[in-house]
Design a protein around this motif. Structure first.
Motif, short mmCIF file in Angstrom:
data_model
loop_
_atom_site.label_atom_id
_atom_site.label_comp_id
_atom_site.label_asym_id
_atom_site.label_seq_id
_atom_site.Cartn_x
_atom_site.Cartn_y
_atom_site.Cartn_z
N PHE A 14 2.75 1.19 -6.52
CA PHE A 14 3.39 2.24 -5.73
C PHE A 14 4.61 2.81 -6.45
O PHE A 14 4.89 4.01 -6.33
CB PHE A 14 3.77 1.71 -4.34
CG PHE A 14 2.68 1.89 -3.32
CD1 PHE A 14 2.57 3.07 -2.61
CD2 PHE A 14 1.74 0.89 -3.10
CE1 PHE A 14 1.57 3.26 -1.67
CE2 PHE A 14 0.73 1.06 -2.16
CZ PHE A 14 0.64 2.24 -1.44
N TYR A 18 4.74 6.69 -7.05
CA TYR A 18 5.82 7.51 -6.51
C TYR A 18 6.65 8.14 -7.63
O TYR A 18 7.11 9.29 -7.48
CB TYR A 18 6.71 6.65 -5.60
CG TYR A 18 6.12 6.46 -4.22
CD1 TYR A 18 5.47 7.50 -3.58
CD2 TYR A 18 6.22 5.23 -3.56
CE1 TYR A 18 4.93 7.33 -2.31
CE2 TYR A 18 5.70 5.06 -2.29
CZ TYR A 18 5.04 6.11 -1.67
OH TYR A 18 4.51 5.96 -0.42
N SER A 91 12.32 5.86 -6.35
CA SER A 91 10.97 5.30 -6.26
C SER A 91 11.00 3.78 -6.39
O SER A 91 10.29 3.06 -5.68
CB SER A 91 10.07 5.90 -7.34
OG SER A 91 9.94 7.29 -7.18
N ALA A 95 10.03 1.16 -3.36
CA ALA A 95 8.93 0.21 -3.57
C ALA A 95 9.38 -1.22 -3.28
O ALA A 95 8.64 -2.00 -2.67
CB ALA A 95 8.40 0.32 -4.99
N PHE A 119 1.49 -2.95 2.38
CA PHE A 119 0.75 -1.73 2.00
C PHE A 119 1.00 -0.62 3.01
O PHE A 119 1.24 0.53 2.64
CB PHE A 119 -0.74 -2.04 1.90
CG PHE A 119 -1.58 -0.81 1.67
CD1 PHE A 119 -1.71 -0.27 0.40
CD2 PHE A 119 -2.23 -0.19 2.74
CE1 PHE A 119 -2.48 0.88 0.20
CE2 PHE A 119 -3.01 0.95 2.54
CZ PHE A 119 -3.13 1.49 1.26
N LEU A 122 4.42 0.84 2.46
CA LEU A 122 4.52 1.67 1.25
C LEU A 122 3.76 2.99 1.38
O LEU A 122 4.14 3.99 0.79
CB LEU A 122 4.01 0.88 0.05
CG LEU A 122 4.90 -0.28 -0.41
CD1 LEU A 122 4.18 -1.14 -1.43
CD2 LEU A 122 6.21 0.25 -1.00
N ALA A 123 2.67 2.97 2.14
CA ALA A 123 1.87 4.19 2.31
C ALA A 123 2.26 4.97 3.56
O ALA A 123 1.66 6.02 3.85
CB ALA A 123 0.38 3.81 2.39
N GLN A 128 6.19 8.32 2.03
CA GLN A 128 5.56 9.28 1.10
C GLN A 128 6.31 10.61 1.09
O GLN A 128 6.59 11.17 0.04
CB GLN A 128 4.10 9.51 1.48
CG GLN A 128 3.18 8.35 1.18
CD GLN A 128 1.72 8.78 1.17
OE1 GLN A 128 1.37 9.80 0.59
NE2 GLN A 128 0.86 8.00 1.82
N LEU A 362 0.80 11.57 -1.83
CA LEU A 362 0.23 10.78 -2.93
C LEU A 362 -1.11 11.31 -3.42
O LEU A 362 -1.50 11.06 -4.56
CB LEU A 362 0.09 9.31 -2.52
CG LEU A 362 1.35 8.46 -2.66
CD1 LEU A 362 1.08 7.02 -2.23
CD2 LEU A 362 1.89 8.49 -4.09
#
Length: 470
Positions: A14, A18, A91, A95, A119, A122-123, A128, A362
């Motif tokens: 990630f 990013y 970034s 992360a 996950f 992070l998503a 994002q 992303l």
């Protein structure tokens, strides 16, 4: 043995994704004076041990938003004096924010749950979009908030205080999140002293920053809480005009969709925890009380700080659902809930979820077109290199971050004094920048005896004072 390193692999992937997204957009001139330019110039000043004055805003940056933790990015600027280093640092910090989420989920439900929640964090659409839209200290604050709450739950109060200070110093309106956390600690954790201290100190900090420090650095005098008067007005309606309160929170319907998307990212499981009831409301009140539609949207940076709150609330929510459905085999229930979270995060990142932004952030980096610069963009990069580093400059908002390391740079046409150089293009204009306005100003420059046209091609123009050598 390999499983213990999966979280670091996930974080690294990630971080790369990013960084690629942020640098790619920057190279395509999709960053701007607000806010990468403002913050990069401030960090440039910090790196020189100077006051973080923003020539773009024509005031001390601390008077625009009170975020002294921005100074912590200074060491990155000592390595490379380029706005890109802030994007990479942002970034990296974002992360790393998955770590406390992973720790909490793993301790309660095992390795797989830790990885799924990390996950999802992070998503998360707010994360994002925070990376996608320039640079903002409050995006990094999501990481500080996550660590603060983790250490609070582990009763490591020194580190709780450290990360709380980092979070509060990232932006003035983060304080009410901790005020809500304080109420939660009192009512549900029975931590009366710690909860009360968290609540009152957060509100005191909010008052000091918005009513004393920010006006001081901005050189203005305001009434208490005037900087967040609309949010304060909306909050007062909760007690005195409930109809108006709920109308403001739900109209236009975009606001409801935002709440639905953010909670839906974790399959609405956070709603099963009182933690979300007390830590997230002010985020929405502050945003939805504004007349600015961008604050209602999930696309910009405003949803980043809610990411750790919803992730941790999801962990608590799973725990509460376990207690509610005691007769259900927990392995099956856990599998169902984790699968729901994965479905929720992919659903929340569906294309066209947040019009007019069609492609989720992303997903842009897997398109070949994202990495191809047009001939005009290549030429702009070349011309920007010709501008003397000591010259004052006025330019389109998109080009400001690329030549930001100077004392005076202005976001054209908002110019506070005549600069040494004008670099303008009649394309790549922001929605509020009209071609007619640019053409009128360019016509004036052509007629100004103090300036000469150095370069012109395909709508790219470079003017400089006759005393400036280029």
């Amino acid at each position: 043995m390999i499983k213990k390193y999966l979280i670091f692999f996930l974080i690294f992937i990630f971080f790369l994704a990013y960084s690629a997204l942020a640098i790619g957009k920057h190279q395509r001139f999709e960053t701007s004076a607000a806010d990468l330019g403002i913050y990069a110039q401030s960090v440039w000043h910090y790196s020189r041990f100077e006051t973080p004055f923003s020539s773009i805003k024509n005031l001390n940056q601390l008077g625009d938003h009170f975020n002294p933790t921005l100074a912590l990015f200074t060491p990155f600027y000592w390595i490379l004096q380029d706005a890109k280093v802030l994007l990479i640092a942002q970034s990296l910090i974002v992360a790393i924010g998955a770590i406390p989420i992973y720790w909490l989920a793993k301790e309660k439900f095992g390795e797989i749950a830790g990885l799924v929640l990390a996950f999802a964090y992070l998503a998360f659409p707010g994360i994002q979009s925070g990376i996608d839209f320039n640079f903002h200290p409050e995006v990094a604050a999501a990481t500080w908030i996550g660590f603060a709450i983790y250490f609070l739950l582990k009763k490591k109060l020194f580190w709780y205080a450290v990360f709380t200070i980092l979070a509060l110093g990232s932006k003035e309106d983060i304080a009410p999140i901790f005020a809500g956390l304080g109420i939660y600690l009192v009512l549900f954790k029975k931590l009366y002293r710690l909860g009360s201290a968290t609540f009152f100190l957060s509100l005191v900090w909010f008052y000091i920053t918005t009513s004393i420090l920010m006006p001081y650095f901005a050189g203005i005098v305001v009434k208490p809480f005037a900087i967040h008067s609309k949010a304060a007005g909306l909050l007062s309606n909760l007690f005195f005009n409930q109809t108006e309160f709920f109308k403001t929170l739900t109209y236009p319907f975009d606001k409801v969709e935002t709440v639905f998307t953010l909670f839906g990212s974790f399959a609405f499981i956070p709603a099963a925890s009182a933690f979300s009831w007390f830590t997230t409301p002010f985020t929405f009140i502050n945003r939805f009380g504004s007349d600015d539609w961008s604050r209602w949207s999930t696309h910009f940076q405003y949803s980043a700080t809610i990411a750790p709150l919803l992730a941790i609330a999801a962990i608590f929510g799973i725990e509460n659902l376990k207690n509610i459905f005691k007769k259900v085999d927990f392995l099956k229930l856990k599998f169902f809930l984790l699968a729901a979270i994965l479905i929720g995060i992919f659903w929340a990142n569906r294309p066209s979820r947040d019009l007019p932004f069609i492609t989720p952030p992303l997903q842009q980096i897997v398109k070949r077109s994202f990495w191809r610069l047009s001939e005009d963009q290549k030429l702009v990069h070349q011309v920007l290199k010709a501008i003397p580093p000591e010259a004052s400059v006025a330019t389109n908002t998109n080009y400001v971050p690329h030549i930001i390391n100077r004392n005076k740079i202005y976001e054209f046409p908002r110019v506070f004094e005549k600069p040494d150089v004008y670099f303008l293009t009649t394309f790549n204009l922001y929605p509020d920048e009209t071609l007619t306005k640019f053409e009128e100003e360019i016509k004036k420059l052509r007629q100004d005896p103090n300036y000469q046209l150095i370069f012109e091609k395909d709508g790219i123009l470079l003017f400089a004072k006759k005393t400036v050598k280029i």
